[in-house]
Design an enzyme around this catalytic site. Sequence first.
Site, PDB file in Angstrom:
ATOM      1  N   LYS A 114     -17.721  22.496  46.694  1.00 46.93           N
ATOM      2  CA  LYS A 114     -17.844  22.831  45.269  1.00 46.93           C
ATOM      3  C   LYS A 114     -16.540  23.453  44.844  1.00 46.93           C
ATOM      4  O   LYS A 114     -15.848  24.099  45.648  1.00 46.93           O
ATOM      5  CB  LYS A 114     -18.973  23.834  45.047  1.00 46.93           C
TER       6      LYS A 114
HETATM    7  N1  GLU Z   1     -22.493  18.698  40.396  1.00 48.31           N
HETATM    8  C1  GLU Z   1     -23.525  17.804  40.825  1.00 48.31           C
HETATM    9  C2  GLU Z   1     -24.455  18.483  41.809  1.00 48.31           C
HETATM   10  O1  GLU Z   1     -24.546  19.686  41.840  1.00 48.31           O
HETATM   11  C3  GLU Z   1     -22.982  16.478  41.321  1.00 48.31           C
HETATM   12  C4  GLU Z   1     -22.128  16.541  42.531  1.00 48.31           C
HETATM   13  C5  GLU Z   1     -21.498  15.192  42.909  1.00 48.31           C
HETATM   14  O2  GLU Z   1     -21.887  14.195  42.360  1.00 48.31           O
HETATM   15  O3  GLU Z   1     -20.625  15.215  43.764  1.00 48.31           O
HETATM   16  O4  GLU Z   1     -25.179  17.857  42.534  1.00 48.31           O
END
Ligand code: GLU
Length: 424
Positions: A114
């Site tokens: 993240k």
């Molecule tokens: N931000 C989204 C999540 O928390 C998508 C993450 C992604 O597609 O890599 O799942």
Amino acid sequence: MSWSTTADAPAATGPLADAHAQLDGAIGHLGYDGGIRQMLATPRRELMVSVPLRRDDGSIAVYSGYRVQHNFSRGPAKGGLRYAPSVDLDEVRALAMWMTWKCALVDVPYGGAKGGVAIDVREHSTPELERVTRRYISEILPIIGPEVDIPAPDIGTDERTMAWIMDTYSAAVGHTVPGVVTGKPVSLGGSLGRASATSRGVANIALMAMSSRGMSPERTTAAVQGFGKVGRDAARFLSAAGVTVRAVSDIDGAVYDHRGLDIARLSAHVDLTGSVVGFEGTEAIDAASILTLDVDVVVPAAIEGVLTAQNAGKVQARIVVEGANGPTTKEADAILRDRDVLVVPDILANAGGVVVSYFEWVQANQAYQWSERDVNDRLEERMTRAWHDVVDYAGAHDLSYREAATVLAVQRVTEAHKLRGLYP
Ligand code: GLU
């Protein structure tokens, strides 16, 4: 039993404490040792950067940026990029860990990551956000790439942000690299169906949860917290399936209609005014009450830590479907369980986004675009499989769905780790 990540690290609070408690529960259930726990509690890499911005008025502001890569055992790290003033290292660590579990649970070949920048997007122009994005990406460039770590949208970022990321990365390496990021515009190699994939998955899972409790969509009422990337289309899909969506909220307020909101008209109102507030024919209600309304299903689809020890006892719904990451604190989880409220955990409920991110990455690698029908069918297949895995495991071991989902994920990640072995 409790462990600390490093000898002198202070105990985590907030989402990271919740994430650690979930991990500890899974480790205890699986009987794994403290070494494995330590491996899984500790991110493989963390990068903190400062992101200086020349503002439109010529002044300079500096923001804190982060990228945490929690795990690589099952593949490249994967996870979104969040722009919000509250972003800090511990929040990003928690979100990165949840990405690892999410990817393992829906069986996509990724680890978890993240990123975040502590910035309020509402106080910046589009050119400023572009400069912030390009500078942040330049700072973390050495640790991202299509085979290393692949960002995607999260709160405060969108497909335009992803286009800037792809361009900045491609300019640095000297050729176009569509696989470095997912959630791109379709015209730049984004996947059909990606924009609404998280919401589609949330609705799929909510419908399966309702059916498991003998509730038919036509006789079910719902409230959705958040009307952004996840909540808006989740409300739309639920409503299209026959569910009466009585209330939705956003950062500015909440609206209620006992007969059910017309989501298409509400969406048009939001496009016009920027908020759900003031939508004609509805009652304005206190946004804080959205999770405790008299409805059958609530979908928290905004931010973490909104179901707490203070309000969990007042939840009237029989089902909570976590569209957001980490909306339920550890204390609230226990209260809801005692009250027999079914909580469908984030790593299952909102996994549709990363599933279609994976499809987007596969399409980028194949240089071949799938039809929207193909994407949606394959998404539904993965969500259904993950749902049954969790329900079956929870039933067989008398665990909550969150515990079962975390155990399955931790088991899969640990298996990959053990097969690869510890180097050197
Ligand atoms: N931000 C989204 C999540 O928390 C998508 C993450 C992604 O597609 O890599 O799942």
